[in-house]
Each structure stands twice: as C-alpha cells, then as structure tokens.
Design a protein around this motif. Sequence first.
Motif, PDB file in Angstrom:
ATOM      1  N   HIS A   1      47.971 -27.376  90.013  1.00 48.03           N
ATOM      2  CA  HIS A   1      48.527 -26.777  88.798  1.00 48.03           C
ATOM      3  C   HIS A   1      49.493 -25.645  89.095  1.00 48.03           C
ATOM      4  O   HIS A   1      50.299 -25.277  88.258  1.00 48.03           O
ATOM      5  CB  HIS A   1      47.404 -26.301  87.868  1.00 48.03           C
ATOM      6  CG  HIS A   1      46.865 -27.407  87.021  1.00 48.03           C
ATOM      7  ND1 HIS A   1      47.321 -27.665  85.753  1.00 48.03           N
ATOM      8  CD2 HIS A   1      45.941 -28.356  87.298  1.00 48.03           C
ATOM      9  CE1 HIS A   1      46.677 -28.720  85.267  1.00 48.03           C
ATOM     10  NE2 HIS A   1      45.832 -29.162  86.194  1.00 48.03           N
ATOM     11  N   PHE A   2      49.381 -25.079  90.315  1.00 49.80           N
ATOM     12  CA  PHE A   2      50.339 -24.041  90.675  1.00 49.80           C
ATOM     13  C   PHE A   2      51.643 -24.666  91.167  1.00 49.80           C
ATOM     14  O   PHE A   2      52.728 -24.295  90.746  1.00 49.80           O
ATOM     15  CB  PHE A   2      49.756 -23.112  91.740  1.00 49.80           C
ATOM     16  CG  PHE A   2      50.792 -22.213  92.364  1.00 49.80           C
ATOM     17  CD1 PHE A   2      51.427 -21.241  91.602  1.00 49.80           C
ATOM     18  CD2 PHE A   2      51.147 -22.357  93.696  1.00 49.80           C
ATOM     19  CE1 PHE A   2      52.407 -20.424  92.159  1.00 49.80           C
ATOM     20  CE2 PHE A   2      52.124 -21.540  94.253  1.00 49.80           C
ATOM     21  CZ  PHE A   2      52.750 -20.580  93.487  1.00 49.80           C
ATOM     22  N   TYR A   3      51.525 -25.635  92.056  1.00 49.56           N
ATOM     23  CA  TYR A   3      52.735 -26.241  92.614  1.00 49.56           C
ATOM     24  C   TYR A   3      53.501 -27.031  91.549  1.00 49.56           C
ATOM     25  O   TYR A   3      54.717 -27.030  91.519  1.00 49.56           O
ATOM     26  CB  TYR A   3      52.401 -27.146  93.802  1.00 49.56           C
ATOM     27  CG  TYR A   3      51.926 -26.406  95.033  1.00 49.56           C
ATOM     28  CD1 TYR A   3      52.579 -25.244  95.453  1.00 49.56           C
ATOM     29  CD2 TYR A   3      50.839 -26.855  95.772  1.00 49.56           C
ATOM     30  CE1 TYR A   3      52.152 -24.561  96.583  1.00 49.56           C
ATOM     31  CE2 TYR A   3      50.416 -26.176  96.909  1.00 49.56           C
ATOM     32  CZ  TYR A   3      51.070 -25.026  97.301  1.00 49.56           C
ATOM     33  OH  TYR A   3      50.660 -24.350  98.418  1.00 49.56           O
ATOM     34  N   ASN A   4      52.757 -27.714  90.688  1.00 48.28           N
ATOM     35  CA  ASN A   4      53.409 -28.507  89.638  1.00 48.28           C
ATOM     36  C   ASN A   4      52.824 -28.169  88.276  1.00 48.28           C
ATOM     37  O   ASN A   4      52.083 -28.955  87.694  1.00 48.28           O
ATOM     38  CB  ASN A   4      53.228 -30.009  89.920  1.00 48.28           C
ATOM     39  CG  ASN A   4      53.883 -30.403  91.221  1.00 48.28           C
ATOM     40  OD1 ASN A   4      55.085 -30.246  91.396  1.00 48.28           O
ATOM     41  ND2 ASN A   4      53.069 -30.877  92.161  1.00 48.28           N
ATOM     42  N   PRO A   5      53.147 -26.989  87.776  1.00 52.10           N
ATOM     43  CA  PRO A   5      52.536 -26.558  86.520  1.00 52.10           C
ATOM     44  C   PRO A   5      52.948 -27.453  85.353  1.00 52.10           C
ATOM     45  O   PRO A   5      54.076 -27.938  85.299  1.00 52.10           O
ATOM     46  CB  PRO A   5      53.063 -25.131  86.339  1.00 52.10           C
ATOM     47  CG  PRO A   5      54.223 -25.003  87.258  1.00 52.10           C
ATOM     48  CD  PRO A   5      54.060 -25.997  88.352  1.00 52.10           C
ATOM     49  N   LYS A   6      51.958 -27.659  84.447  1.00 52.23           N
ATOM     50  CA  LYS A   6      52.234 -28.447  83.242  1.00 52.23           C
ATOM     51  C   LYS A   6      52.632 -27.488  82.118  1.00 52.23           C
ATOM     52  O   LYS A   6      52.113 -26.389  82.025  1.00 52.23           O
ATOM     53  CB  LYS A   6      50.967 -29.208  82.824  1.00 52.23           C
ATOM     54  CG  LYS A   6      50.368 -30.104  83.909  1.00 52.23           C
ATOM     55  CD  LYS A   6      51.166 -31.371  84.047  1.00 52.23           C
ATOM     56  CE  LYS A   6      50.449 -32.493  84.787  1.00 52.23           C
ATOM     57  NZ  LYS A   6      49.719 -32.147  85.978  1.00 52.23           N
ATOM     58  N   ASN A   7      53.534 -27.945  81.270  1.00 49.87           N
ATOM     59  CA  ASN A   7      53.903 -27.199  80.060  1.00 49.87           C
ATOM     60  C   ASN A   7      54.501 -25.825  80.347  1.00 49.87           C
ATOM     61  O   ASN A   7      54.293 -24.875  79.594  1.00 49.87           O
ATOM     62  CB  ASN A   7      52.689 -27.036  79.125  1.00 49.87           C
ATOM     63  CG  ASN A   7      51.924 -28.340  78.948  1.00 49.87           C
ATOM     64  OD1 ASN A   7      52.527 -29.350  78.586  1.00 49.87           O
ATOM     65  ND2 ASN A   7      50.634 -28.330  79.250  1.00 49.87           N
ATOM     66  N   ALA A   8      55.272 -25.744  81.454  1.00 53.70           N
ATOM     67  CA  ALA A   8      55.919 -24.460  81.756  1.00 53.70           C
ATOM     68  C   ALA A   8      57.087 -24.258  80.801  1.00 53.70           C
ATOM     69  O   ALA A   8      57.763 -25.206  80.415  1.00 53.70           O
ATOM     70  CB  ALA A   8      56.420 -24.456  83.192  1.00 53.70           C
ATOM     71  N   GLY A   9      57.302 -23.021  80.413  1.00 54.01           N
ATOM     72  CA  GLY A   9      58.381 -22.699  79.476  1.00 54.01           C
ATOM     73  C   GLY A   9      57.850 -22.631  78.063  1.00 54.01           C
ATOM     74  O   GLY A   9      56.705 -22.988  77.788  1.00 54.01           O
ATOM     75  N   ALA A  10      58.683 -22.140  77.150  1.00 54.36           N
ATOM     76  CA  ALA A  10      58.249 -21.997  75.758  1.00 54.36           C
ATOM     77  C   ALA A  10      58.184 -23.368  75.089  1.00 54.36           C
ATOM     78  O   ALA A  10      59.017 -24.233  75.359  1.00 54.36           O
ATOM     79  CB  ALA A  10      59.207 -21.089  75.016  1.00 54.36           C
ATOM     80  N   ALA A  11      57.163 -23.571  74.236  1.00 58.40           N
ATOM     81  CA  ALA A  11      57.076 -24.814  73.461  1.00 58.40           C
ATOM     82  C   ALA A  11      58.219 -24.826  72.445  1.00 58.40           C
ATOM     83  O   ALA A  11      58.576 -23.787  71.893  1.00 58.40           O
ATOM     84  CB  ALA A  11      55.726 -24.881  72.754  1.00 58.40           C
TER      85      ALA A  11
END
Lengths: 402, 307
Positions: free
Chosen positions: B11-21
Amino acid sequence: MSDIYLDNNATTMVSPEVLEEMLPFFSEQFGNPSSLHSFGNKVGFALKKARQQVQALLGAEHDSEIIFTSCGTESDSTAILSALKAQPERKEIITTVVEHPAVLTLCEYLETEGYTVHKLEVDSKGRLDLDQYASLLSDRVAVVSVMWANNESGTIFPVEKMADMANEAGVMFHTDAVQAVGKLPINLQQSNIHMLSLSGHKLHAPKGIGVLYLKRGTRFRPLLRGGHQERGRRAGTENAAAVVGLGKACELAMQHMEFENTTVKAMRDRLEEGILAAVPYSFPTGDTDNRLPNTASIAFEYIEGEAILLLMNKVGIAASSGSACTSGSLEPSHVMRAMGIPYTAAHGTVRFSFSRYNTMEEVERVIAEVPEIVAKLRKLSPYWDGNGPAEDPEQAFAPVYA
Amino acid sequence: MWDYSEKVKEHFYNPKNAGAAENANATGEVGSLSCGDALRLTLKVDPDSEVILDAGFQTFGCGSAIASSSALTEIIKGMTLDQALEVSNQDIADFLDGLPPEKMHCSVMGREALQAAVADYRGEVWSDDHEEGALVCKCFAIDEVMIEDTIRANNLTSVEEVTNYTKAGGGCSACHEGIENILSRVMAESGEEFVAGGVGSAVAASSPAAASAPAEAAPKTDIKRISTIMRVLEAVRPRLQADGGDCELMDIDGNTIYVNLTGACMGCQMASMTLGGIQQQLIEELGEFVRLVQVEKKADQLVGIGG
C-alpha cells in the motif's frame, strides 16, 4: 547493479585490510594480553602497535593517552562522568543543543541528579555563538562537551578554539569526535583538548571498539574499575581483535586523509549540486562552507523522510533521515529543529554520507533516481498542488492536530 | 528499519486512491502531533443513501502513514457513513496485517480523518477526543498521556498498578524507568512522593521467594495437584480459544509444568503475558512455586523455548 551505500555517518564497512589484520586474533592469537606466556605476550605487542597507530592519527603526544573502550558512547560517558567525579565541587556542564544522544541523554539524566546543564544554541546554519559560550565559562563548570562535527549536518564546530577558551578558564574540555576522526586532520598535541571520543565503526573498523583520548595530566576517575587494563583507567579484558582492527583502520585513514578531502568531497559536492539542480524546493542544511567533506544534508520540502528512504531503498540506495518516523522518536531531528528549519522541511531531510569506497558512477545513479522519488511523494502530499507547493501551503492545508 | 508487513509495503509502494476524490463533498484534515504527519481525506458521498462513492487521500507522512491512508480509503469505499464510522483504527491496522507499535498512531490518524470528514459532511464540528504523547511501552503501544491520565484518575502509586490499569510495562519491562519517572512527576503535582520498592515489581512473581508466600496451603498429593493444574488450565482455555489459540498441558516434571500454547497467541507479545498470567494463577491455586514452560508439540520429544 549493486546497492549504493551513502550512510557512512551511521556506520562504515570494515575495510578488507582491517578484517585481514583482525582474523588471526580470533584463532591462533587468542591469548590474554595480560598473561606472561608467549600466547598473551604476542597479543600484548599487537595492542601496543594499535595504540601507536591511533596515537598517530590523533596526533597525540603519548601513546598512553589512548584508552580503548567499547564504543563512542562509553567514551563520552566516561569523560563526562570522570570530570564530575574528579571535581565534585563543580556542578555545571556546558554542551550544545545539537550533540549526539550519547552526550545529550546523559546530560539530561545528570540534570535530574542536580547538575546544571547549559546547552549552547545554534543559528540557522548550525553555528555556535562563542560569546554566549565565553559568558558561561566559570569555576562552577566541571566540563565542556562539544562535538567536533555534527553527525546530521556535518557542520564543524571550532573545538580547538573552544578548548583554548576552556583551558584559559581552567575548565576541562571534552569533544565527541566520532564523526571527525578519519575525515579531518587532527593534531591533539597542539591543542588544549583534554578528552576526545572516537568510535571505530565510523572509520572502517568494526563495531564494539572506541577510544577515549585523555591528555596526560588531566584528572581522571575511571568508569569501570577492576583489572589493571588500560593502566587501570578502563578495566576489562581487551577486545584484542577489534583493537588491532582499529589500529589498522587508523593507519588507513591517515593514508586516505587527502583522498577524503579531495575525491570524496568532490563526490559529495557533485551529488548535492546535481540533486539541488534537479529537485525544486530543496535546500542544503547546516554550514555548507564549514562541514565534513563526506556529508550532505538536503531538505526536501513538503514530504517526509522515511517515505523518501523507503523508496530509495527500493531502488538500492541507502541513506538516512532526520524525520521523526525513522528513529521511533516523536520529534523530527533535534538538530534540524535547533537550526529553525520548519516542520514541513525538517521532516524531509535526507543525509547522504560518503566514504572512500563510493564512486562517481554511484553519485550519478543517485542523482538520476532522487527527483522521481521526490515527485512521486509530493503527488501524495496535501501541501503540494500540481507542479509546486499549494498556494500559501500552511493556509491551504491546516489540519486539526491531535 | 521498521518491520513492515508485505501489505504495508504494497500500500505504500502502490497506494490506492491517492489524490483528492473528484467532486468530493466531504473533507477531513487531521494531523498527528506525535510525529508531525498529516492527512487530508476527501469523500464523495451519495446524498440519498449516504454511501461513500469515492474516497481519496493526500498524506504528508511516513511509509505507514501513507499505507494507512490507502487502506482506509479501500475499506470505506462502498460503505454508508454510519458503517464507515464503525471502522476502528485496529481495523485499519488489521487490514494491513498489523503495524509496528510505534506506528499505530498512523492508523489512529486515519480513523480521525474519517470522523472529521463525516462531521464535515453533516455540518458538525469535529473535535478530537484524545491527546497523544510519547510512546512509553513499546510492547503494548501505550503512550505517556494515557499513563499520566490513568495515574491521575485512579491515584496510582506504583509501576505494578500502572501495568494493571494500562498494560504499560507488562511486557519486556524495559519501560519501567520511564513509568517511574512519570509516576514521580504526576504524584509530585499533588504533593505526593513516589517511592519505588526494592528490586522491582515484575521480579517477585517468578522468583523462588514467591513459593513461600502461600505456604500455609497444605502440600497436595500428586493426583490432587494434577487435577488442580488441569482445572486452572481448563479455565483459561476458552479465553484463548476465542482468540484462535489454545493451551494444552503436555507434561509435569517436579515444579516445571510444560504447556503447548498454540494459535494466534503463539509468538506474539501476549504469549509471555499469558504464560506469566497462567503461571501466577497456578502458583496461587497450588500454593507452591511452579514454572510454566512453553513447548512445541512434537511426537515424542519436548522442546522448551522459554519459561
């Protein structure tokens, strides 16, 4: 491609020559140097040689001024506690806010025991105010303990001058020189430094060996009493193999002193210049005109150091950070905070520290990798907006702190 | 370096839902004073059903802060706001297969961001209900503020009491000096003086001296003794079984009792606590000093791994 190690202020690789020198002392040369027979005698001579090698690197006048200990921390504790024991009427200590925990934590403990500890402040470049220092020197001070060079920023303190001032005032002067020894030329016989700590593993000797330099004539009270080892000043059977290794490491450091201050320095300079040119909103910390030749400390604004280290580690680059999260402590580096670096930058400081085993090719690889890593993390940062920091970042993002 | 689980790394290397919705209609912004990390959580909530259609995060923080944020958004997407509010920080940590004790506050920060975002959506003012301090007990992730508050609320005067009330200090005991310092400080506020007792609280339980304490109890015959041991063990088994573990009696040799502690409790911090706790109960019930030793179940041999 092999991994790149740029964390030499944390610890260094044991030099192959050092290891080779040590190996016999784990097998055939196992004697106790205190023993009369030939098994012990040979080891005794090896320790004597090592003591002289350390003496040469430090420029000490006598080899009997070299006391082998188990590490830099033990040397620091021995020096400070000795000064207090030897002068029980003196209840004050002068140190700095940016010392290594080996000194700071001890001083904080001594405060609870009734001692007064004066911590000299630093300016935004990590420099001390010598006027403030001069005003604190008095016959109430048992010891001044000031590091020769800072482990995080590499900033060098004018310890020789400070030792002169202390000596003038009749105050003992100790310096934690674990980062300086082997990187800067040192000539203790020409100085008024009374005590100096060094640590073997910072200069390509193994872990578990340190030295306390004690200028002849300086009043001393041992931390460990028992056997007659180290002339009764540090009891306990000698760590013979490590002592021999440290001796060799000091000899090698002496030979490489110029290399350290030319070639190693050039690698550090290239790395810093390359990264600062490629990464916006980054700046070097500390006194860049007066620092260790091997150390670069760069603050990357709006991101956090541990995250940077983890991503660097993934591409095989090892460095360290002053962020709170890497240490398990709650505050970002006390060194960065002391220099007044804002939270959002102090958290993102990364220290790159070189040794003579690094190469320029490695430097270029790091310069190529770092900008992308920083950009990736900034994309996740609430302080960042597109290609730059959010307008008025402290306003744009003002979380409720709990 | 931290001992992060594979899930944390993922989840650190490939975070899900990064950025504002996109088209978010709820925002929660919180920071953790304990490490300076901060997080903005944005939600897109369906006004009719209150279902969270989308969630996004922006985090200034370390690897586990980013992973916790990513995990949080994955957990709550598709939930109603009320369901989402049920998500605890432990749920976030569990989703990541655990976090190091020093990093548990990252999951707390995630839960707080969620509460703040829901409050924002509902037009309420969210205020944080707890303060976080320096981590004191690493075994059970208990911080300074929690210990201070508990000492004040219950007028505690010893390390042992602090351990009983908060669990702090109940594991490796390395933090006992820190707890003593907190006791000294807090007790001084009310004019009391902290008096430390002798060797230390934890030592007494396992030292042979404890054997003499309940000495008035009559020596037990072998059969009676064995049945007492079995009864104590049977009594603790349901609790262990509820956590997916178990405790079987393997052998009794003089005052050494061999048990096989299995399941979820195996190898975790609680294992020693449980062993210690059961041992204490056995000492009390038997009226003699016994030592409980953990063994792994092997066909015909017993392998001790500690006592």
